[in-house]
Design an enzyme around this catalytic site. Structure first.
Site, mmCIF file in Angstrom:
data_model
loop_
_atom_site.group_PDB
_atom_site.id
_atom_site.type_symbol
_atom_site.label_atom_id
_atom_site.label_comp_id
_atom_site.label_asym_id
_atom_site.label_seq_id
_atom_site.Cartn_x
_atom_site.Cartn_y
_atom_site.Cartn_z
ATOM 1 C CE LYS A 16 5.077 -2.767 0.262
ATOM 2 N NZ LYS A 16 4.029 -2.567 1.271
HETATM 3 O O1 G3P Z 1 0.391 -5.151 2.422
HETATM 4 C C1 G3P Z 1 -0.529 -4.462 1.626
HETATM 5 C C2 G3P Z 1 -1.704 -4.093 2.454
HETATM 6 O O2 G3P Z 1 -1.364 -3.097 3.373
HETATM 7 C C3 G3P Z 1 -2.898 -3.765 1.671
HETATM 8 O O3 G3P Z 1 -3.915 -4.345 2.362
HETATM 9 O O4 G3P Z 1 -6.229 -4.761 3.002
HETATM 10 O O5 G3P Z 1 -5.578 -2.551 1.964
HETATM 11 O O6 G3P Z 1 -5.659 -4.614 0.596
HETATM 12 P P1 G3P Z 1 -5.432 -4.051 1.945
#
Ligand code: G3P
Length: 214
Positions: A83
Site C-alpha cells: 500500500k
Molecule cells: O481504509 C482506510 C481507513 O482505515 C480510514 O478510515 O475512518 O480513519 O477515515 P477512517
C-alpha cells in the site's frame, strides 16, 4: 462484490474469516500502531488467516524508500499487496513495483484524477476514502463510483477499494454503484448482519416450536 476487512486486529480478522464472507484485509499505519505489535509479524499472521489480498502500507515517503520497503513487504507472503500513499513519489514507486510484478494498492485517493494517474502508474488497486470525503462535505461514494467509471471506460486492470467506510449505508451504496470492493471495519460487518425482524422472527419460531412440544 468483494468485502475486505479494514483492521490489523487478529481476533477481529479470525472472527470475520469464520463467516466466510471476507475476501481480503487492508491495514494502514494507524491500524497497525493501534495493535502495538510488530508490523511484519502482524501481516504474516493475517496472511495465515485470510487467503486473499492483504494490504500492508509502507512508512517511507520518498520513492526509493517506498520501493525498498515495498519489496520487503512483498517478501512476507505472495498475497501481500503493497500500500502506497498517493503522492508523486508514490506514483514513481508504484510504477517501479508494478514493473517487478508486485501488486500495489494506492491509498489516500480523494479525486478521480488521482485515481486515473494511479491506474496509469500500474496500481492493482486504488483506495478512495469515502468517509473522509464526507467529513469535508463531499459525496464520498460518488467519488468511488466516478473512479470505477474511469476504470471501466479504459479497461484498466485496477480495482476500486472503497475505503474509510463508516456505516452499513456506505456498504449498501457501494453495492448499488457496483464498486468492486469495500473495505470495512469489523463493527460495520457486525451491523450488516443485524435486523430486528430476524431476531424477533427467530424468537417466534422457537416459541412456537416449544409450544408444539408440550
Ligand atoms: O481504509 C482506510 C481507513 O482505515 C480510514 O478510515 O475512518 O480513519 O477515515 P477512517
Amino acid at each position: 462484490m468483494q468485502l475486505f476487512l479494514d483492521t490489523a486486529n487478529i481476533e477481529e480478522i479470525k472472527a470475520a474469516a469464520r463467516l466466510g464472507v471476507i475476501d481480503g484485509v487492508t491495514t494502514n499505519p494507524s491500524l497497525i500502531a493501534k495493535e502495538k505489535k510488530d508490523h511484519k509479524e502482524t501481516i504474516r499472521a493475517i496472511c495465515d488467516i485470510v487467503d486473499g489480498p492483504i494490504s500492508a502500507e509502507v512508512i517511507a515517503l520518498d520513492a526509493e524508500g517506498m520501493i525498498t520497503e515495498g519489496r520487503e513487504l512483498a517478501k512476507i507472503h505472495e498475497n501481500v499487496v503493497v500500500k502506497i500513499p498517493f503522492t508523486p513519489d508514490g506514483l514513481i514507486a508504484t510504477n517501479a513495483l508494478h514493473e517487478e510484478d508486485i501488486s500495489v494498492n494506492m491509498t489516500l485517493i480523494f479525486s478521480p484524477n488521482q485515481a486515473l494517474l494511479a491506474c496509469k502508474a500500474g496500481a492493482r488497486y486504488i483506495s478512495p476514502f469515502a468517509g473522509r470525503l464526507e467529513d469535508i462535505g463531499h459525496d464520498g461514494i460518488e467519488v468511488c463510483s466516478q473512479c470505477q467509471d474511469i476504470i471501466g471506460t479504459y479497461d484498466y486492470l485496477t480495482e476500486v477499494i472503497a475505503a474509510s467506510i463508516r456505516s452499513t449505508a456506505h456498504v449498501f451504496r457501494c453495492a448499488q454503484e457496483g464498486i468492486d470492493i469495500a473495505t470495512i471495519p469489523s463493527s460495520v460487518l457486525m451491523q450488516m448482519m443485524k435486523h430486528p425482524l430476524t431476531d424477533s422472527g427467530i424468537e417466534k419460531f422457537m416459541a412456537d416450536w416449544k409450544k408444539s412440544q408440550n
